[in-house]
Design an enzyme around this catalytic site. Structure first.
Site, PDB file in Angstrom:
ATOM      1  N   SER A   1      -4.135  62.309  14.364  1.00 35.49           N
ATOM      2  CA  SER A   1      -5.237  61.773  15.172  1.00 35.49           C
ATOM      3  C   SER A   1      -4.718  60.868  16.289  1.00 35.49           C
ATOM      4  O   SER A   1      -5.303  60.813  17.375  1.00 35.49           O
ATOM      5  CB  SER A   1      -6.246  61.028  14.294  1.00 35.49           C
ATOM      6  OG  SER A   1      -5.648  59.953  13.609  1.00 35.49           O
TER       7      SER A   1
ATOM      8  N   MET B   1     -13.388  55.249  10.437  1.00 37.99           N
ATOM      9  CA  MET B   1     -14.477  55.124   9.465  1.00 37.99           C
ATOM     10  C   MET B   1     -13.946  54.734   8.096  1.00 37.99           C
ATOM     11  O   MET B   1     -13.064  55.393   7.553  1.00 37.99           O
ATOM     12  CB  MET B   1     -15.253  56.440   9.387  1.00 37.99           C
ATOM     13  CG  MET B   1     -16.073  56.722  10.627  1.00 37.99           C
ATOM     14  SD  MET B   1     -16.943  58.310  10.561  1.00 37.99           S
ATOM     15  CE  MET B   1     -15.804  59.375  11.434  1.00 37.99           C
TER      16      MET B   1
ATOM     17  N   CYS C   1     -17.323  66.339   2.480  1.00 35.89           N
ATOM     18  CA  CYS C   1     -17.244  65.160   3.349  1.00 35.89           C
ATOM     19  C   CYS C   1     -17.305  65.544   4.823  1.00 35.89           C
ATOM     20  O   CYS C   1     -17.971  64.875   5.617  1.00 35.89           O
ATOM     21  CB  CYS C   1     -15.948  64.396   3.062  1.00 35.89           C
ATOM     22  SG  CYS C   1     -15.696  62.970   4.140  1.00 35.89           S
TER      23      CYS C   1
ATOM     24  N   CYS D   1      -8.762  61.269   0.295  1.00 39.43           N
ATOM     25  CA  CYS D   1      -8.452  59.913   0.757  1.00 39.43           C
ATOM     26  C   CYS D   1      -8.718  58.840  -0.288  1.00 39.43           C
ATOM     27  O   CYS D   1      -8.048  57.815  -0.316  1.00 39.43           O
ATOM     28  CB  CYS D   1      -9.223  59.604   2.042  1.00 39.43           C
ATOM     29  SG  CYS D   1     -11.021  59.481   1.812  1.00 39.43           S
TER      30      CYS D   1
END
Length: 339
Positions: free
Chosen positions: A15, A34, A94, A188
């Site tokens: 990312s 987030m 998710c 995660c």
């Protein structure tokens, strides 16, 4: 004037390099991180990385706390699925109910049209496609995205190989330490393994019976939540047998059913809760029943939100709760949840 784009940033190399790449293409990048779980040490490390990247690129970034929403939409259903004897796929869930929904909603608040992530996948606004780097391809986890989101999503790493992303990131001083860090696990909120997560919420260590397909007790196990369909270790059989695999899980009896590899074979699968990018009700394609498996040719018939799938070659280890994803070569046609 440069076009704005909201980039989901995790603090990892993919990312971070995505943000760098988009800025080099003329975008005004707005980063967003987030929080999905309460592990504050995990978040602080990631946010420190994002601060580095933001400073290097001269971009703004935001931190959104979505712990409560994640708990309700992903975490609790994950726990409930294992209690029900299923093998859930929290990442695919998710991506639909949390990551991309929250990303799009945040972009809407800012009046920004496009969003981007560091996923290894491609999209043309109508379909999702496999990434060029097949070893890192994440299209399987993206089958459940809302169709109306696709025209707004950009996957800049779709044509990249992971090793090249790391090489290029290493050339940028402030990204070097991020490129060198260990890759995060797929899930995660799981630090070690899923059993440790379940132990926080329910009784997992519950010795029970291992039975054959006729219901005869032939061994014992340590608790049904330790097992998934196709597993061949972790339970004890009273007598020596050829290798046995978990064929079924019966939660209300705390039993697992085991049998031979031949008995594990499936040629018919049913999917529910479909999310389709293709409008056809009957077609030939390929199906993937787990992330790290090859695609199998099949025939699909859809009736409402249920797909009946006839496989043209046998598959093994079909687990209820996992995603079944339809492909036409590299194109994702949609998918659903195995029942």
């Amino acid at each position: 004037m440069s076009k704005k784009i909201v980039v989901a940033m995790s603090g990892g190399v993919d990312s971070s390099y995505t943000a760098n790449l988009l800025q080099s293409r003329g975008y005004e990048v707005i980063g967003v991180y987030m929080k999905f779980h309460p592990r504050e040490e995990y978040h602080q490390k990631n946010i420190a990385n994002i601060q580095k990247v933001a400073k290097h690129l001269g971009i703004e970034y935001h931190v959104l706390d979505r712990t409560k929403e994640f708990q309700e939409r992903v975490y609790q259903p994950f726990v409930d699925s294992y209690v029900a004897g299923l093998t859930p796929n929290p990442c695919a869930m998710c991506n639909r109910v949390m990551k991309f929904t929250e990303l799009i909603e945040f972009a809407d608040e800012l009046g920004v049209d496009n969003v981007a992530t560091g996923h290894y996948a491609k999209t043309d606004g109508q379909f999702i496609y496999e990434a060029t780097d097949k070893s890192k391809d994440q299209s399987y986890f993206l089958f459940n995205l809302k169709k109306e989101f696709l025209p707004r999503i950009i996957f800049p790493l779709g044509d990249w190989y992971k090793e090249n992303v790391k090489k290029e990131a290493m050339k940028i001083l402030l990204l070097k330490s991020i490129a060198e860090q260990k890759e995060s696990s797929e899930i995660c909120f799981v630090e070690t393994n899923y059993i440790d997560v379940l132990k926080e919420h329910t009784e997992v260590e519950m010795p029970g019976e291992v039975v054959d397909t006729h219901g005869k007790v032939i061994g014992e196990h340590k608790g049904y939540m330790h097992y998934t369909i196709g597993k061949r270790k972790g339970f004890r059989l009273f007598k020596a047998h050829q290798p046995h695999y978990v064929l079924d899980i019966i939660p209300h009896k705390n039993r697992i059913v085991v049998g031979t590899k031949e008995q594990l074979e499936k040629r018919q699968i049913v999917l529910r809760g479909l999310n389709m990018f293709l409008d056809q009700k009957e077609f030939d394609c390929y199906i993937k029943i787990r992330y790290r498996t090859h695609k199998v040719p099949c025939h699909v018939k859809i009736d409402g939100s249920v797909a009946s799938v006839t496989l043209k070659e046998p598959v093994y280890g079909v687990a209820k709760g996992q995603a079944g994803v339809f492909y036409d070569e590299e194109k994702v046609l949609g998918g659903g949840w195995i029942v």
